[in-house]
Design an enzyme around this catalytic site. Structure first.
Site, mmCIF file in Angstrom:
data_model
loop_
_atom_site.group_PDB
_atom_site.id
_atom_site.type_symbol
_atom_site.label_atom_id
_atom_site.label_comp_id
_atom_site.label_asym_id
_atom_site.label_seq_id
_atom_site.Cartn_x
_atom_site.Cartn_y
_atom_site.Cartn_z
ATOM 1 N N HIS A 46 40.654 -28.750 -23.790
ATOM 2 C CA HIS A 46 41.505 -28.994 -22.622
ATOM 3 C C HIS A 46 42.937 -29.244 -23.103
ATOM 4 C CE1 HIS A 46 38.213 -29.208 -19.779
ATOM 5 N NE2 HIS A 46 37.564 -30.015 -20.585
ATOM 6 N N ARG A 71 38.187 -30.991 -31.127
ATOM 7 C CA ARG A 71 37.272 -30.400 -30.146
ATOM 8 C C ARG A 71 37.705 -28.953 -29.943
ATOM 9 N NH1 ARG A 71 35.595 -33.063 -24.505
ATOM 10 N NH2 ARG A 71 37.819 -33.020 -23.995
ATOM 11 N N ASP A 85 39.245 -25.062 -41.471
ATOM 12 C CA ASP A 85 40.125 -24.587 -42.542
ATOM 13 C C ASP A 85 41.497 -25.253 -42.474
ATOM 14 O OD1 ASP A 85 38.167 -22.923 -43.455
ATOM 15 O OD2 ASP A 85 39.269 -21.047 -43.164
ATOM 16 N N GLU A 153 26.565 -32.140 -21.833
ATOM 17 C CA GLU A 153 27.381 -32.404 -20.650
ATOM 18 C C GLU A 153 27.042 -31.475 -19.496
ATOM 19 O OE1 GLU A 153 31.541 -31.973 -21.601
ATOM 20 O OE2 GLU A 153 31.179 -30.276 -22.918
ATOM 21 N N ASP A 179 31.901 -33.652 -17.096
ATOM 22 C CA ASP A 179 31.224 -32.375 -16.830
ATOM 23 C C ASP A 179 29.805 -32.598 -16.320
ATOM 24 O OD1 ASP A 179 32.766 -29.955 -17.250
ATOM 25 O OD2 ASP A 179 33.128 -30.725 -19.251
#
Ligand code: 3PY
Ligand code: MG
Length: 254
Positions: A46, A71, A85, A153, A179
């Site tokens: 988000h 996330r 990475d 979720e 969610d």
């Protein structure tokens, strides 16, 4: 190569406290570190983050002694690798609904023999390959120190929780109340009795399986979460601003 202090604390059964940031700002990450938080969640699902910003925010977190967890926007190997990475010490993978999806998240995060994350020499996570340490030493370190958190979720994930809990290599089973409330038909109503019951039952299952749980929560919720045995906690930057912004304007007479 650093150790992951946050992962060590969770393994020792100690709670860890972080802040999620969904806006590109290494400076905000540094301020969070100055407060004394253990970790930061760099939210690329988000908000308005780019991988380049996430990399700088990982650096800022390291500079202030916090663990950077990203996330990713989706549970795909090439997306997960992009953040690992660049220096993420763990991933909080959204919308994991099945055992196979949890296995896929672990395999994309770990190198041989635990997974098949793409291996290279020149990226940040290997120290750019400059010190010339062995690749085997690097992959062992990475497999040991990198944290995997899967987000349950959706109704489907809740239904498959027993199977998801059997997946090796997942360090934290995270319940996403927002969610989940939508998936259960009550968008945004995390305190609705049906949503609350589902969340309580999920925590009970996770703890009964001897696994670590996680969930977000503000200052009013975190004491109850700690008491329940949740180990992985975070609050959000907008929550910081909301509390103080309201307080300031009230004090100013507005
Ligand atoms: C949710 O509650 O849906 C989350 O993803 C928590 O950040
Ligand atoms: Mg969510």
């Amino acid at each position: 190569m650093q150790s992951n202090k946050m992962k060590a604390r969770i393994k020792a059964g100690e709670p860890v406290f972080g802040v999620s940031v969904m806006y590109p700002s290494p400076q905000i990450v540094e301020m969070i570190g100055e407060h004394g938080f253990d970790w930061v969640m760099i939210d690329c699902e988000h908000g308005s983050m780019s991988p380049e910003s996430a990399e700088l925010m990982c650096l800022a977190a390291e500079r202030r002694g916090m663990t950077p967890i990203v996330r990713p926007e989706t549970n795909r190997p090439e997306v997960l690798m992009r953040y690992l990475d660049r220096g993420a010490m763990g991933l909080q993978v959204p919308h994991v609904n099945t055992k196979d999806e949890a296995i896929a998240a672990v395999r994309a995060t770990k190198y041989y023999p635990l997974g098949d994350r793409g291996l290279a020499r020149g990226q940040r996570s290997t120290g750019f390959g400059i010190t010339g340490g062995s690749i085997a030493g690097y992959t062992e370190w990475s497999n040991r120190e990198t944290l995997v958190c899967v987000q349950i979720e959706e109704k489907e994930g809740l239904g498959n929780l027993d199977q998801i809990l059997t997946v090796d290599g997942v360090d934290v089973f995270f319940i996403g109340p927002t969610d989940l409330s939508q998936s259960l038909g009550y968008p945004g109503q995390r305190d609705h009795p049906i949503v609350k019951k589902a969340i309580d039952e999920a925590f009970a299952k996770i703890h009964k399986a001897g696994k670590a749980s996680g969930t977000p929560g503000g200052a009013d919720e975190v004491p109850a979460h700690v008491k329940l045995g949740v180990l992985y906690h975070y609050t959000h930057i907008p929550t910081f601003m909301t509390y103080y912004g309201r307080h300031f304007l009230k004090q100013a007479g507005r």
